[in-house]
Design a protein around this motif. Sequence first.
Motif, PDB file in Angstrom:
ATOM      1  N   HIS A 100       0.847  -1.204   0.000  1.00  0.00           N
ATOM      2  CA  HIS A 100       0.000   0.000   0.000  1.00  0.00           C
ATOM      3  C   HIS A 100       0.871   1.238   0.000  1.00  0.00           C
ATOM      4  O   HIS A 100       1.752   1.397   0.848  1.00  0.00           O
ATOM      5  CB  HIS A 100      -0.926  -0.004   1.220  1.00  0.00           C
ATOM      6  N   SER A 137      -3.911   2.435   2.061  1.00  0.00           N
ATOM      7  CA  SER A 137      -4.693   2.141   0.857  1.00  0.00           C
ATOM      8  C   SER A 137      -3.758   1.985  -0.329  1.00  0.00           C
ATOM      9  O   SER A 137      -2.610   2.459  -0.321  1.00  0.00           O
ATOM     10  CB  SER A 137      -5.735   3.230   0.580  1.00  0.00           C
ATOM     11  N   LEU A 145      -9.874   2.537   2.281  1.00  0.00           N
ATOM     12  CA  LEU A 145      -8.917   2.566   3.374  1.00  0.00           C
ATOM     13  C   LEU A 145      -9.090   1.337   4.251  1.00  0.00           C
ATOM     14  O   LEU A 145     -10.210   0.940   4.581  1.00  0.00           O
ATOM     15  CB  LEU A 145      -9.119   3.829   4.225  1.00  0.00           C
TER      16      LEU A 145
END
Lengths: 116, 112
Positions: free
Chosen positions: A29, A95, A105
């Motif tokens: 992420h 995210s 998220l």
Amino acid sequence: GAGVSQSPSNKVTEKGKDVELRCDPISGHTALYWYRQSLGQGLEFLIYFQGNSAPDKSGLPSDRFSAERTGGSVSTLTIQRTQQEDSAVYLCASSQVSGQNTGELFFGEGSRLTVL
Amino acid sequence: SQKIEQNSEALNIQEGKTATLTCNYTNYSPAYLQWYRQDPGRGPVFLLLIRENEKEKRKERLKVTFDTTLKQSLFHITASQPADSATYLCAPQRTGRRALTFGSGTRLQVQP
């Protein structure tokens, strides 16, 4: 682990002490967020990291608050000279940004900070 | 300034009924809008994302609408269950790689 990991889960400190809260995001992420949630309140944005870009620090409430993200992965939120009003749950999220979409998220369970 | 409004009063409904939660925003032109669920003592969990060119989106018993003219999103839970009791947060999202800001949430209580 598969999710966002935060530590410590609970921290009790005395007024004036410094605290460090850690967030280990989901691997891969690129975006990482810190929010603060006081009892019964909504999420207050603190800081946002996205890849190698300069972080968005616009939500930090004072210069006692700082955060860094090392190697594009783990992040540490530091609160210096803690005050009683800093007592809250500090939530981290990550995210996978895709194009212009921030993406969903994924939140950790939070670090509950109590300043005596 | 940008503002996100969700009903701060808790919504109490009977099991089996449809719950409808409202998210209004001002001084925003979001390209997307996200909804999250938060249980006490837990981090929020993503539920749905709707794009500005989508008027409606469904996922199982959940339905979200997005009216960019009214600057409003409605979140519906059909055939509600006590397990749906939680706080629901909306997050209008502008284009670009920006931080997500959330409304203060509406607490839903489904009575058996």
